[in-house]
Scaffold this motif. Structure first.
Motif, PDB file in Angstrom:
ATOM      1  N   ALA A 167      80.405 -98.183  86.636  1.00 16.71           N
ATOM      2  CA  ALA A 167      80.267 -98.929  85.254  1.00 16.71           C
ATOM      3  C   ALA A 167      78.639 -98.630  84.802  1.00 16.71           C
ATOM      4  O   ALA A 167      78.324 -98.504  83.753  1.00 16.71           O
ATOM      5  CB  ALA A 167      80.280-100.288  85.000  1.00 16.71           C
ATOM      6  N   GLY A 168      77.764 -98.762  85.815  1.00 15.97           N
ATOM      7  CA  GLY A 168      76.437 -98.581  85.555  1.00 15.97           C
ATOM      8  C   GLY A 168      75.733 -99.612  84.863  1.00 15.97           C
ATOM      9  O   GLY A 168      74.907 -99.156  83.719  1.00 15.97           O
ATOM     10  N   THR A 169      76.318-100.563  84.857  1.00 15.24           N
ATOM     11  CA  THR A 169      75.725-101.900  84.249  1.00 15.24           C
ATOM     12  C   THR A 169      74.413-102.427  84.643  1.00 15.24           C
ATOM     13  O   THR A 169      73.918-103.380  84.046  1.00 15.24           O
ATOM     14  CB  THR A 169      76.793-102.849  83.904  1.00 15.24           C
ATOM     15  N   GLY A 170      73.963-102.016  85.724  1.00 16.40           N
ATOM     16  CA  GLY A 170      72.870-102.611  86.315  1.00 16.40           C
ATOM     17  C   GLY A 170      72.936-103.335  87.325  1.00 16.40           C
ATOM     18  O   GLY A 170      71.980-104.015  88.049  1.00 16.40           O
ATOM     19  N   GLN A 171      74.115-104.189  87.524  1.00 18.20           N
ATOM     20  CA  GLN A 171      74.388-105.018  88.402  1.00 18.20           C
ATOM     21  C   GLN A 171      74.566-104.490  89.850  1.00 18.20           C
ATOM     22  O   GLN A 171      74.292-105.221  90.824  1.00 18.20           O
ATOM     23  CB  GLN A 171      75.830-105.800  88.209  1.00 18.20           C
ATOM     24  N   GLU A 172      74.457-103.088  90.091  1.00 14.73           N
ATOM     25  CA  GLU A 172      74.463-102.491  91.405  1.00 14.73           C
ATOM     26  C   GLU A 172      73.024-102.606  91.988  1.00 14.73           C
ATOM     27  O   GLU A 172      73.005-102.064  93.278  1.00 14.73           O
ATOM     28  CB  GLU A 172      75.127-101.243  91.191  1.00 14.73           C
ATOM     29  N   GLY A 173      72.037-102.623  91.224  1.00 20.92           N
ATOM     30  CA  GLY A 173      70.705-102.483  91.602  1.00 20.92           C
ATOM     31  C   GLY A 173      70.166-103.891  92.439  1.00 20.92           C
ATOM     32  O   GLY A 173      70.888-104.789  92.480  1.00 20.92           O
ATOM     33  N   ASP A 224      88.290-103.796  85.207  1.00 19.68           N
ATOM     34  CA  ASP A 224      88.899-102.494  84.567  1.00 19.68           C
ATOM     35  C   ASP A 224      90.065-102.927  83.757  1.00 19.68           C
ATOM     36  O   ASP A 224      91.050-102.964  84.127  1.00 19.68           O
ATOM     37  CB  ASP A 224      89.124-101.516  85.456  1.00 19.68           C
ATOM     38  N   PRO A 225      89.822-103.221  82.674  1.00 19.23           N
ATOM     39  CA  PRO A 225      90.839-103.265  81.630  1.00 19.23           C
ATOM     40  C   PRO A 225      92.081-102.491  81.622  1.00 19.23           C
ATOM     41  O   PRO A 225      93.215-102.753  80.999  1.00 19.23           O
ATOM     42  CB  PRO A 225      90.295-103.783  80.191  1.00 19.23           C
ATOM     43  N   ALA A 226      91.835-101.168  81.695  1.00 21.17           N
ATOM     44  CA  ALA A 226      92.571-100.083  81.744  1.00 21.17           C
ATOM     45  C   ALA A 226      93.425-100.096  80.318  1.00 21.17           C
ATOM     46  O   ALA A 226      94.628-100.061  80.353  1.00 21.17           O
ATOM     47  CB  ALA A 226      93.795-100.200  82.734  1.00 21.17           C
ATOM     48  N   GLY A 227      92.769-100.187  79.188  1.00 19.66           N
ATOM     49  CA  GLY A 227      93.378-100.123  77.987  1.00 19.66           C
ATOM     50  C   GLY A 227      93.810-101.430  77.279  1.00 19.66           C
ATOM     51  O   GLY A 227      94.264-101.426  76.293  1.00 19.66           O
ATOM     52  N   ASP A 228      93.908-102.378  77.992  1.00 15.78           N
ATOM     53  CA  ASP A 228      94.506-103.747  77.678  1.00 15.78           C
ATOM     54  C   ASP A 228      93.244-104.325  76.945  1.00 15.78           C
ATOM     55  O   ASP A 228      92.598-105.189  77.866  1.00 15.78           O
ATOM     56  CB  ASP A 228      95.262-104.621  78.773  1.00 15.78           C
ATOM     57  N   PRO A 229      93.207-104.654  75.841  1.00 16.22           N
ATOM     58  CA  PRO A 229      92.179-105.257  75.035  1.00 16.22           C
ATOM     59  C   PRO A 229      92.040-106.924  75.129  1.00 16.22           C
ATOM     60  O   PRO A 229      90.978-107.501  75.112  1.00 16.22           O
ATOM     61  CB  PRO A 229      92.333-105.066  73.626  1.00 16.22           C
ATOM     62  N   ALA A 287      79.966-111.455  79.222  1.00 16.98           N
ATOM     63  CA  ALA A 287      80.348-110.165  80.045  1.00 16.98           C
ATOM     64  C   ALA A 287      79.193-109.191  79.546  1.00 16.98           C
ATOM     65  O   ALA A 287      78.948-109.052  78.325  1.00 16.98           O
ATOM     66  CB  ALA A 287      82.035-110.043  79.646  1.00 16.98           C
ATOM     67  N   ARG A 288      79.388-108.049  80.424  1.00 18.88           N
ATOM     68  CA  ARG A 288      78.672-106.909  80.011  1.00 18.88           C
ATOM     69  C   ARG A 288      79.434-105.776  80.192  1.00 18.88           C
ATOM     70  O   ARG A 288      80.333-105.515  81.309  1.00 18.88           O
ATOM     71  CB  ARG A 288      77.186-106.521  81.110  1.00 18.88           C
ATOM     72  N   ILE A 289      79.660-104.842  79.216  1.00 21.45           N
ATOM     73  CA  ILE A 289      80.867-103.851  79.170  1.00 21.45           C
ATOM     74  C   ILE A 289      80.137-102.494  78.889  1.00 21.45           C
ATOM     75  O   ILE A 289      79.463-102.390  78.256  1.00 21.45           O
ATOM     76  CB  ILE A 289      81.663-104.374  77.871  1.00 21.45           C
ATOM     77  N   THR A 327      83.074 -96.185  80.232  1.00 24.26           N
ATOM     78  CA  THR A 327      84.192 -96.716  81.327  1.00 24.26           C
ATOM     79  C   THR A 327      84.942 -97.777  81.054  1.00 24.26           C
ATOM     80  O   THR A 327      86.207 -97.798  81.361  1.00 24.26           O
ATOM     81  CB  THR A 327      83.817 -96.611  82.735  1.00 24.26           C
ATOM     82  N   GLY A 328      84.481 -98.623  80.138  1.00 25.93           N
ATOM     83  CA  GLY A 328      85.233 -99.869  79.786  1.00 25.93           C
ATOM     84  C   GLY A 328      85.162-100.733  80.855  1.00 25.93           C
ATOM     85  O   GLY A 328      85.815-102.041  80.754  1.00 25.93           O
TER      86      GLY A 328
END
Length: 761
Positions: A63-69, A453-458, A480-482, A486-487
């Protein structure tokens, strides 16, 4: 054969000491230079393949939301205890300046904005964990990139900024976070120095000579330098856990000085018998060096067995520690005989201080030196072993009952990872932890990160937030951070309990088994629970599941090796059972000290903590390997006496009393080294130090000097029973020596005088 090879190696090193010492100096220099040029920093990657927390980490990285750092947190409160941010404009202005200064630091990707939340006077400040409900405590969360792009300089920059702003702003400023965990310098250096000084004192009392005491210390320092430098080079290639250098130093110093003691004691014996220093060194390495190679090999193989856990950081950590042990073994048969050759005949006599000791009331301690150096067994030990042998059932039952009682606390063992709340109050991390717990609740110190990962389910994300927030173990859920590309969404979730609390592990399990499946339903969406607390909980469960596999593998290996060496079934069976007793007692004492707090103040423990999840497995591998040292040294002598006399009782008394002095001295050195690490600040280091010291002490006293003679007396001649069909199947020579069945050669392991036939080979 091994004996002849070691004889030639030791004699050659003693005849050309300066060449060998120069070679080790060159090797140490090259190792240090390689560590400087190519080495990396240790890093903790508490993940393992197949774990739910690992799947969450993979989603977060995508996702690259910054939580991995990496992160840090700056916790602030006004110096004026009666003021709050809401009614004190100067404190709010100071907070805004602090945020601005932190954002300007190198590599900082961004910070949270408690000052902005205060200006808006919204509830988000409280829900997001930015400002406490009473408005007195604020947290500035600092986001960094992943660890590969950072260094200790980033930590120093943050700490330096805090030191400067404390003098300029009306704020109390404390700091913590994963940046501190990754780049804080370990404080093992002081422990290593204390351990070396304690070992030097024991060696001096044992040998009565400063020269004799200095040689094992010098050898251990050489070996430790090369071993730790090699470990640093390894860290440049893969992630070496932060505990590896400290554990490597601890075990390396213990076994290095221990092995050198046995070789040096045998060398002095040969010198006293009239041999020249070169020949004495060669024969010492050929006799005492053989069990050193055997015992060191067992320690290395046992530690490498940690790979069965399938936890990468444990496998790499075990490999790194085994490098130090292997280096000590090589130094014992090459560098030490070079030192012996360079010292010459000076080692045959006590120094001036040692002679003075003999003329005073401390003379009794100095005379014990002679027993360690290979003189006749002390009558006190012979009387004690004889006494135990005359009442074997009483002592066997009493000692076994004592150890089983000490083992009972293991039933309450709880694994986890001590958080910053277990640090001493002198550390800013501990003070930051306490402020956060006071202002926002204990769970804020160990947030969970749910990656979905919502996989298209809103509708998945809304259901997920609602069901997670409704769980009784969850205090709050941050917005939430989206990631638009990638969703994938990440939710930071704050439990109601602290990271090391068992209830937090229960909450993680409940989220995975009930809450998340209910929110997601049967569609293609997926969600995983990650974060540091979840990762450590998962690793703890994995190691607990794999510990029986490691135990079974090490027990089987030890049983087979001892059966090959001693040509017996009952001796190795008894050995593995008694080793289990001593290790179990050490585990029980650790639980009593660290979980129950019994005597914790004596080692500087300020709060009870769970047992670090990977420590029981590490301790078992290391301790079982180390216990093999004493097993071989002691039983070899007993076996030799039995072959000579054919009388089991005489063999037990003469064999055990003949090795008691040297085993006690060696164990005392190990205990002193390990205990020096038990007073370190880090709770994990304390656990390693206390666990190792306790197990070695129990093994060398209760087990070797009470249970072994008692049980061997009860078994009688059946100690050495081996079915003929099994005797024909077992190989001869490679594990024993020189084409014999292994008994005579291994008798030389004890530090006692070898039979003339062996000495003249």
């Amino acid at each position: 054969m091994l004996s002849n090879a070691l004889l030639r190696l030791g004699a050659s090193a003693a005849r050309h000491p300066w060449r060998v010492i120069a070679a080790w100096l060159v090797a140490a220099t090259l190792a240090v230079l390689a560590a400087i040029a190519f080495g990396g920093r240790t890093a903790d990657s508490m993940t393992a393949p197949g774990l739910d927390s690992q799947r969450a980490a993979e989603l977060i990285e995508r996702a690259g939301t910054g939580q991995e750092g990496m992160t840090a947190q700056v916790v602030v409160t006004p110096l004026d205890g009666g003021a709050t941010f809401f009614d004190n404009g100067s404190a709010r202005t100071a907070l805004a300046r602090l945020q601005t200064e932190v954002k300007r630091l190198p590599h900082v990707l961004g910070t949270s904005d408690p000052a902005g939340a205060l200006a808006a006077r919204g509830d988000t400040a409280v829900r997001g964990g930015l400002v406490s409900a009473d408005g007195r405590i604020a947290v500035v969360r600092v986001q960094y990139p992943d660890q590969s792009r950072l260094s200790a300089e980033d930590l120093h920059a943050l700490v330096g900024l805090g030191d400067r702003l404390r003098a300029e702003l009306p704020l109390r400023i404390e700091m913590g976070g994963s940046l501190f965990y990754a780049f804080s310098d370990p404080n093992g250096g002081v422990s290593e120095l204390i351990g070396l000084l304690a070992a030097a004192a024991i060696l001096f009392l044992a040998f009565g000579s400063l020269v004799a005491a200095a040689l094992p210390i010098g050898m251990a320092v050489f070996g430790l330098t090369i071993g730790v430098a090699t470990m640093t080079v390894l860290a440049g290639v893969t992630d070496v856990p932060t505990f590896a250098p400290v554990l490597g130093s601890m075990v390396g110093l213990g076994v290095g000085i221990d092995y050198a003691l046995f070789v040096l004691a045998r060398h002095r014996e040969y010198l006293a018998g009239g041999l020249d220093p070169h020949e004495a060194a060669g024969r010492a390495v050929a006799t005492a060096g053989r069990p050193v190679v055997f015992a060191g090999g067992v320690v290395v193989v046992s530690i490498l067995g940690l790979a069965v856990a399938n936890v990468p950081f444990m496998t790499v950590g075990g490999f790194a520690v085994s490098i130090v042990v292997l280096t000590m073994v090589v130094a014992s048969v090459t560098l030490l005989p070079a030192f012996l050759g360079a010292a010459g005949a000076r080692l045959a006599r006590a120094g001036r201080i040692g002679r003075a000791l003999q003329s005073r009331r401390l003379g009794r301690l100095a005379r014990r030196r002679d027993a360690v150096a290979g003189a006749a067994p002390a009558t006190g030990w012979r009387r004690w072993i004889g006494h135990v042998s005359r009442h074997p059932a009483l002592y066997a039952i009493g000692a076994a009952g004592l150890l089983l009682t000490a083992t009972l606390p293991v039933l309450g063992l709880r694994v986890g990872l001590p958080d910053d709340g277990s640090q001493p109050q002198s550390r800013t991390e501990r003070r930051a932890y306490d402020l956060v717990a006071e202002g926002f609740g204990p769970g804020t110190n160990g947030p969970l990160v749910i990656a979905a990962d919502p996989a298209g389910d809103p509708g998945v994300l809304d259901r997920l937030v609602a069901t997670v927030a409704a769980d009784p173990g969850i205090a709050s859920v941050a917005p939430a951070r989206i990631d638009r590309a990638t969703g994938i969404a990440t939710l930071v979730v704050f439990p109601t309990t602290s990271p090391q609390d068992k209830a937090t592990a229960d909450t993680i399990t409940r989220l995975r088994t009930g809450v998340l499946p209910t929110a997601i339903g049967h569609g293609p969406a997926r969600a995983h629970v990650g974060g540091a607390a979840a990762s450590l909980s998962d690793v703890g469960q994995r190691t607990s599941q794999r510990l029986p596999v490691l135990v079974a593998a090490v027990l089987a290996m030890s049983f087979l090796l001892l059966m090959l060496v001693f040509r017996s079934v009952l001796v190795p069976l008894k050995a593995v059972l008694l080793n289990l007793l001593s290790i179990g007692a050490a585990y029980g004492i650790m639980v009593a000290v660290f979980q129950w707090g019994w005597g914790g103040a004596l080692i500087g423990l300020e709060a009870t903590v769970p047992i670090v999840s990977f420590i029981p497995m590490f301790l078992f591998a290391i301790l079982f390997g180390l216990s093999m040292d004493y097993e071989v040294f002691l039983l070899s002598r007993v076996r030799e006496e039995y072959l000579r006399t054919g009388d089991n009782g005489t063999a037990i008394v003469e064999g055990i009393s003949g090795t008691a002095r040297i085993i006690t001295s060696a164990a005392l050195i190990m205990v002193a080294v390990f205990l020096s690490f038990a007073v370190a600040e880090d709770p994990s280091t304390k656990m390693f130090g206390l666990g190792l010291a306790t197990a070695i002490f129990i093994d060398a006293t209760v087990v070797r000097m009470v249970l072994v003679p008692a049980t061997m007396t009860l078994l009688g001649r059946t100690n050495w029973w081996l079915p003929r069909w099994l005797d024909r199947m077992l190989p001869r020579g490679p594990v024993g020596t020189d084409g014999t069945d292994g008994t005579d050669a291994d008798a030389d392991a004890t530090g006692e005088a070898p039979r003339p036939r062996l000495a003249d080979r």
